[in-house]
Design a protein around this motif. Structure first.
Motif, mmCIF file in Angstrom:
data_model
loop_
_atom_site.group_PDB
_atom_site.id
_atom_site.type_symbol
_atom_site.label_atom_id
_atom_site.label_comp_id
_atom_site.label_asym_id
_atom_site.label_seq_id
_atom_site.Cartn_x
_atom_site.Cartn_y
_atom_site.Cartn_z
ATOM 1 N N ARG A 131 11.429 -14.109 -3.502
ATOM 2 C CA ARG A 131 11.068 -13.337 -4.589
ATOM 3 C C ARG A 131 11.838 -12.878 -5.811
ATOM 4 O O ARG A 131 13.041 -13.468 -5.557
ATOM 5 N N ASP A 134 14.327 -7.641 -9.240
ATOM 6 C CA ASP A 134 13.136 -6.787 -9.550
ATOM 7 C C ASP A 134 13.805 -6.884 -11.540
ATOM 8 O O ASP A 134 13.281 -6.110 -12.205
ATOM 9 N N THR A 166 7.228 -14.086 -5.425
ATOM 10 C CA THR A 166 6.207 -12.893 -5.670
ATOM 11 C C THR A 166 7.377 -12.235 -6.302
ATOM 12 O O THR A 166 8.626 -12.273 -6.991
ATOM 13 N N LYS A 168 8.519 -7.477 -7.116
ATOM 14 C CA LYS A 168 7.988 -6.450 -7.087
ATOM 15 C C LYS A 168 7.304 -5.780 -8.680
ATOM 16 O O LYS A 168 6.949 -6.455 -9.173
ATOM 17 N N LYS A 170 5.939 -2.548 -10.928
ATOM 18 C CA LYS A 170 6.028 -1.447 -11.630
ATOM 19 C C LYS A 170 5.869 -0.611 -11.302
ATOM 20 O O LYS A 170 4.447 -0.121 -10.997
ATOM 21 N N ASP A 179 1.363 -3.157 -6.401
ATOM 22 C CA ASP A 179 2.614 -2.927 -5.475
ATOM 23 C C ASP A 179 3.711 -3.978 -5.754
ATOM 24 O O ASP A 179 4.447 -4.708 -5.402
ATOM 25 N N PHE A 180 3.064 -5.094 -5.889
ATOM 26 C CA PHE A 180 3.458 -6.787 -5.785
ATOM 27 C C PHE A 180 2.905 -7.631 -6.548
ATOM 28 O O PHE A 180 1.356 -7.721 -6.579
ATOM 29 N N TRP A 208 6.273 -7.517 2.131
ATOM 30 C CA TRP A 208 6.175 -6.096 1.458
ATOM 31 C C TRP A 208 5.735 -5.013 2.241
ATOM 32 O O TRP A 208 5.923 -3.683 1.496
ATOM 33 N N GLU A 211 9.347 -3.586 2.727
ATOM 34 C CA GLU A 211 10.225 -3.734 2.049
ATOM 35 C C GLU A 211 9.753 -2.501 0.864
ATOM 36 O O GLU A 211 10.474 -1.974 0.228
ATOM 37 N N LEU A 212 8.137 -2.178 0.974
ATOM 38 C CA LEU A 212 8.511 -0.575 0.601
ATOM 39 C C LEU A 212 7.916 0.192 1.199
ATOM 40 O O LEU A 212 7.439 0.820 0.779
#
Length: 255
Positions: A131, A134, A166, A168, A170, A179-180, A208, A211-212
Motif C-alpha cells: 500500500r 495516502d 494499491t 486508497k 480519495k 474506494d481504492f 480494503w 481498512e475501510l
C-alpha cells in the motif's frame, strides 16, 4: 482443424480497455502442447479453452442457466450474468502483516524510494500487497515506473509470485468515485503487468474491507488499459466481483 475463437475485453464496457482474453471453443479435448501453441499465437496474458463436458452440450444453443460453472486448473469458477455485466464468485484471501526487512530489496527494486504505508502478504496466493502512502493520488500510481525486469534478479525463493501496488481512493463528489486503486505485476510467471486482475482483487477486497469498514466497494485498476470492478463481500467468506465485458474479435482459428 478449425476452432471458433473470440477475444473479449473484461471489466470494461468499452472495446480496447479492461483485460483482454482469448476464448477458444473445443468440441474435443486438445493436448497441453496445442493449448500452449494457441495461447502463444494469441499473445495475451489469458487464453481460455472451453470444452463440452457432455456430447449433447451445444455451444450454439442459448443457455438458460443464470449461473455457469467452469472447471479450471485453479478449481471451480462460477459466473452469473447480471443486467449490467458479469459477476464472478471468487474466494476471499486474507493478507497478513509482512516483515518489511524480508521484502525491502524487492520493493526497492520495484518502486525505488516511493513512500510505503503498509505491506501485507497472502500465503494462499503468494501475492505481496504494498500500500502506497495516502499522500499520493491516482495519477501518481498511474504514472509510476515499475522495474519488473530486475525483480527477477532479487532473491525471492519463490515466496512472491505477484506484486500488488494499491492506493486508497480519495473522497469525491463524483458519481464514479473509487474506494481504492491498484496495479498488478507478475514477472515471475511471465506477466510484466496485467491490465486488470480478478485474482488480485480476492486479496485487495479482504484488505480494503477491513481498512475501510465496508463490504461493498468500487475499485479501479490503473494499468494503461484500465478496468472498473464492483466488489461485494458475502457472509459465506467469498466475494462477488462484477465487471462489464466487450467482445472485440469473433472468428475461426485454423490449426
Amino acid at each position: 482443424m478449425k476452432l471458433p475463437i473470440f477475444i473479449a475485453d473484461a471489466f470494461t464496457a468499452k472495446a480496447f480497455r479492461g483485460n483482454p482474453a482469448a476464448v477458444c471453443l473445443l468440441e474435443n479435448k486438445l493436448d497441453e502442447d496445442m493449448h500452449q501453441k494457441i495461447a502463444r499465437e494469441m499473445n495475451l496474458s489469458e487464453t481460455a479453452f472451453i470444452r463440452k463436458l457432455n456430447p449433447s452440450d451445444s455451444f450454439s444453443q442459448k443457455n438458460m442457466n443464470s449461473t455457469l460453472t467452469f472447471v479450471t486448473l485453479s478449481g471451480e469458477l462460477k459466473a452469473r450474468k447480471a443486467e449490467d455485466g458479469i459477476i464472478l464468485d471468487l474466494p476471499l484471501y486474507p493478507a497478513h502483516p509482512q516483515d518489511r526487512h524480508e521484502v525491502k530489496d524487492l520493493i526497492k527494486t520495484a518502486i525505488g524510494d516511493t513512500l510505503v504505508q503498509d505491506i501485507r502478504y497472502s500465503p494462499d496466493t503468494r501475492k505481496l500487497l504494498v500500500r502506497l502512502s495516502d499522500t499520493y493520488d491516482r495519477s501518481f500510481l498511474e504514472n509510476l515506473k515499475v522495474n519488473t525486469q530486475d525483480l527477477l534478479q532479487v532473491e525471492n525463493t519463490g515466496k512472491v509470485r505477484g506484486l500488488i501496488l494499491t492506493l486508497k481512493g480519495k473522497p469525491s463528489g463524483q458519481t464514479h468515485a473509487f474506494d481504492f486503486y491498484s496495479r498488478y505485476f507478475a514477472p515471475w510467471v511471465g506477466v510484466a503487468e496485467d491490465p486488470v486482475t480478478g485474482s488480485a482483487h480476492t486479496v485487495l477486497s479482504s484488505y480494503w474491507s477491513q481498512e475501510l469498514g465496508k463490504k461493498d466497494m468500487r475499485a479501479f485498476q490503473c494499468s494503461c488499459r484500465g478496468g472498473e470492478l464492483e466488489i461485494s463481500l458475502r457472509p459465506d467468506g467469498r466475494v462477488d466481483i462484477r465487471g462489464g465485458a466487450a467482445v472485440v474479435v469473433e472468428g475461426t482459428l485454423t490449426a
